[in-house]
Design a protein around this motif. Structure first.
Motif, PDB file in Angstrom:
ATOM      1  N   CYS A  47     -45.923  32.972-119.981  1.00 61.15           N
ATOM      2  CA  CYS A  47     -45.690  31.945-118.962  1.00 61.15           C
ATOM      3  C   CYS A  47     -45.183  30.630-119.538  1.00 61.15           C
ATOM      4  CB  CYS A  47     -46.985  31.690-118.186  1.00 61.15           C
ATOM      5  SG  CYS A  47     -47.606  33.137-117.313  1.00 61.15           S
ATOM      6  N   HIS A  48     -45.032  30.530-120.844  1.00 62.47           N
ATOM      7  CA  HIS A  48     -44.627  29.282-121.482  1.00 62.47           C
ATOM      8  C   HIS A  48     -43.307  28.758-120.917  1.00 62.47           C
ATOM      9  CE1 HIS A  48     -43.067  26.648-124.723  1.00 62.47           C
ATOM     10  NE2 HIS A  48     -44.346  26.279-124.777  1.00 62.47           N
ATOM     11  N   ASP A  49     -42.382  29.659-120.580  1.00 65.35           N
ATOM     12  CA  ASP A  49     -41.078  29.247-120.057  1.00 65.35           C
ATOM     13  C   ASP A  49     -41.079  29.064-118.541  1.00 65.35           C
ATOM     14  OD1 ASP A  49     -41.218  31.884-119.195  1.00 65.35           O
ATOM     15  OD2 ASP A  49     -39.277  32.460-120.035  1.00 65.35           O
ATOM     16  N   GLY A  50     -42.270  29.149-117.922  1.00 71.15           N
ATOM     17  CA  GLY A  50     -42.375  28.957-116.474  1.00 71.15           C
ATOM     18  C   GLY A  50     -42.010  30.175-115.661  1.00 71.15           C
ATOM     19  N   ARG A  51     -41.844  31.324-116.308  1.00 71.47           N
ATOM     20  CA  ARG A  51     -41.454  32.546-115.602  1.00 71.47           C
ATOM     21  C   ARG A  51     -42.395  33.690-115.998  1.00 71.47           C
ATOM     22  NH1 ARG A  51     -36.826  33.576-113.217  1.00 71.47           N
ATOM     23  NH2 ARG A  51     -35.745  31.947-114.377  1.00 71.47           N
ATOM     24  N   CYS A  52     -43.255  34.101-115.054  1.00 70.96           N
ATOM     25  CA  CYS A  52     -44.150  35.230-115.313  1.00 70.96           C
ATOM     26  C   CYS A  52     -44.848  35.643-114.024  1.00 70.96           C
ATOM     27  CB  CYS A  52     -45.193  34.880-116.379  1.00 70.96           C
ATOM     28  SG  CYS A  52     -46.342  33.579-115.890  1.00 70.96           S
ATOM     29  N   SER A  53     -45.483  36.789-114.071  1.00 74.31           N
ATOM     30  CA  SER A  53     -46.357  37.249-112.991  1.00 74.31           C
ATOM     31  C   SER A  53     -47.759  37.317-113.554  1.00 74.31           C
ATOM     32  CB  SER A  53     -45.927  38.625-112.493  1.00 74.31           C
ATOM     33  OG  SER A  53     -44.661  38.540-111.880  1.00 74.31           O
ATOM     34  N   LEU A  54     -48.737  36.872-112.777  1.00 72.82           N
ATOM     35  CA  LEU A  54     -50.119  36.825-113.238  1.00 72.82           C
ATOM     36  C   LEU A  54     -51.053  37.482-112.240  1.00 72.82           C
ATOM     37  CD1 LEU A  54     -50.364  33.078-114.343  1.00 72.82           C
ATOM     38  CD2 LEU A  54     -50.316  35.056-115.844  1.00 72.82           C
ATOM     39  N   THR A  55     -51.982  38.243-112.740  1.00 73.77           N
ATOM     40  CA  THR A  55     -53.109  38.723-111.958  1.00 73.77           C
ATOM     41  C   THR A  55     -54.342  38.111-112.597  1.00 73.77           C
ATOM     42  OG1 THR A  55     -51.988  40.784-111.400  1.00 73.77           O
ATOM     43  CG2 THR A  55     -54.400  40.751-111.177  1.00 73.77           C
ATOM     44  N   LEU A  56     -54.958  37.186-111.873  1.00 72.64           N
ATOM     45  CA  LEU A  56     -56.091  36.436-112.418  1.00 72.64           C
ATOM     46  C   LEU A  56     -57.400  36.884-111.796  1.00 72.64           C
ATOM     47  CD1 LEU A  56     -54.533  32.856-112.304  1.00 72.64           C
ATOM     48  CD2 LEU A  56     -54.533  34.471-114.215  1.00 72.64           C
ATOM     49  N   ARG A  57     -58.429  36.937-112.615  1.00 72.72           N
ATOM     50  CA  ARG A  57     -59.782  37.224-112.139  1.00 72.72           C
ATOM     51  C   ARG A  57     -60.701  36.037-112.396  1.00 72.72           C
ATOM     52  NH1 ARG A  57     -59.447  42.060-110.205  1.00 72.72           N
ATOM     53  NH2 ARG A  57     -58.173  43.632-111.166  1.00 72.72           N
ATOM     54  N   LYS A  58     -60.175  35.026-113.106  1.00 74.99           N
ATOM     55  CA  LYS A  58     -60.914  33.790-113.356  1.00 74.99           C
ATOM     56  C   LYS A  58     -59.903  32.683-113.617  1.00 74.99           C
ATOM     57  CE  LYS A  58     -61.495  34.566-118.299  1.00 74.99           C
ATOM     58  NZ  LYS A  58     -62.434  34.598-119.396  1.00 74.99           N
ATOM     59  N   SER A  59     -60.377  31.454-113.655  1.00 75.81           N
ATOM     60  CA  SER A  59     -59.511  30.305-113.908  1.00 75.81           C
ATOM     61  C   SER A  59     -58.908  30.396-115.299  1.00 75.81           C
ATOM     62  CB  SER A  59     -60.318  29.014-113.804  1.00 75.81           C
ATOM     63  OG  SER A  59     -60.832  28.870-112.513  1.00 75.81           O
ATOM     64  N   VAL A  60     -57.669  29.892-115.428  1.00 80.04           N
ATOM     65  CA  VAL A  60     -56.985  29.903-116.713  1.00 80.04           C
ATOM     66  C   VAL A  60     -56.302  28.560-116.946  1.00 80.04           C
ATOM     67  CG1 VAL A  60     -56.578  32.398-116.753  1.00 80.04           C
ATOM     68  CG2 VAL A  60     -54.857  30.880-115.745  1.00 80.04           C
ATOM     69  N   SER A  61     -55.998  28.282-118.198  1.00 81.59           N
ATOM     70  CA  SER A  61     -55.246  27.108-118.588  1.00 81.59           C
ATOM     71  C   SER A  61     -54.378  27.523-119.764  1.00 81.59           C
ATOM     72  CB  SER A  61     -56.212  25.985-118.990  1.00 81.59           C
ATOM     73  OG  SER A  61     -55.498  24.862-119.431  1.00 81.59           O
ATOM     74  N   PHE A  62     -53.100  27.125-119.746  1.00 83.34           N
ATOM     75  CA  PHE A  62     -52.206  27.541-120.812  1.00 83.34           C
ATOM     76  C   PHE A  62     -51.086  26.516-120.996  1.00 83.34           C
ATOM     77  CE2 PHE A  62     -51.175  29.618-116.844  1.00 83.34           C
ATOM     78  CZ  PHE A  62     -49.814  29.362-116.664  1.00 83.34           C
ATOM     79  N   ARG A  63     -50.467  26.557-122.171  1.00 84.33           N
ATOM     80  CA  ARG A  63     -49.375  25.646-122.510  1.00 84.33           C
ATOM     81  C   ARG A  63     -48.087  26.103-121.839  1.00 84.33           C
ATOM     82  NH1 ARG A  63     -49.871  21.958-125.949  1.00 84.33           N
ATOM     83  NH2 ARG A  63     -47.734  22.023-126.719  1.00 84.33           N
ATOM     84  N   VAL A  64     -47.274  25.118-121.428  1.00 87.36           N
ATOM     85  CA  VAL A  64     -45.945  25.390-120.891  1.00 87.36           C
ATOM     86  C   VAL A  64     -44.944  24.510-121.637  1.00 87.36           C
ATOM     87  CG1 VAL A  64     -46.728  26.127-118.599  1.00 87.36           C
ATOM     88  CG2 VAL A  64     -46.236  23.710-119.013  1.00 87.36           C
ATOM     89  N   SER A  65     -43.689  24.853-121.520  1.00 86.69           N
ATOM     90  CA  SER A  65     -42.635  24.108-122.192  1.00 86.69           C
ATOM     91  C   SER A  65     -42.606  22.660-121.713  1.00 86.69           C
ATOM     92  CB  SER A  65     -41.287  24.769-121.905  1.00 86.69           C
ATOM     93  OG  SER A  65     -40.234  23.987-122.410  1.00 86.69           O
ATOM     94  N   SER A  66     -42.402  21.745-122.650  1.00 82.90           N
ATOM     95  CA  SER A  66     -42.365  20.322-122.314  1.00 82.90           C
ATOM     96  C   SER A  66     -41.130  19.969-121.479  1.00 82.90           C
ATOM     97  CB  SER A  66     -42.418  19.479-123.581  1.00 82.90           C
ATOM     98  OG  SER A  66     -41.304  19.777-124.407  1.00 82.90           O
TER      99      SER A  66
END
Length: 128
Positions: A47-66
């Motif tokens: 997801c760093h480049d702002g393009r992805c699909s996610l299936t979440l079961r809990k809260s997440v936090s991750f780095r993205v491109s500046s």
């Protein structure tokens, strides 16, 4: 000696009613337990480049491109809404979305594909 240890472990397991783990030297299938496969964690690096699909079961936090003007995206959810918060040096932006809705945080588009109390399915796409 190893056979006696294996037999002792199997006997102790049988007496306590606890599941056993495989023991070297024990007969195949005797005293083994099956462990269910763990749920696959989402690939947040994708997801760093702002393009992805996610299936979440809990809260997440991750780095993205500046290039988005933020450096971190945090996503949390309930059965009714998804909160997406982008942060960076001196910047904070967020969106609150419901199932089937689309929004954006600093150039990262977020679509909530499905939502329940235990799972959120999202698609992220760059919008600039």
């Amino acid at each position: 000696m190893p056979v006696m240890i294996a037999a002792s472990v199997l006997l102790a397991t049988a007496l306590t009613g606890l599941p056993s783990s495989p023991v070297p030297g024990a007969a195949a299938g005797a005293g083994t337990s099956v462990v269910p496969a763990a749920a696959t964690a989402p690939n947040l690096r994708a997801c760093h480049d702002g393009r992805c699909s996610l299936t979440l079961r809990k809260s997440v936090s991750f780095r993205v491109s500046s290039r988005f003007g933020i450096t971190r995206l945090a996503i949390s959810f309930t059965s009714h809404s998804v909160r997406v918060k982008g942060t960076g040096p001196g910047v904070s932006s967020q969106a609150l979305l419901g199932e089937g809705t689309t929004g954006s945080v600093n150039g990262i588009g977020v679509r909530v594909l499905s939502l329940s109390s235990g799972k959120a399915v999202l698609r992220l796409t760059p919008v600039r």
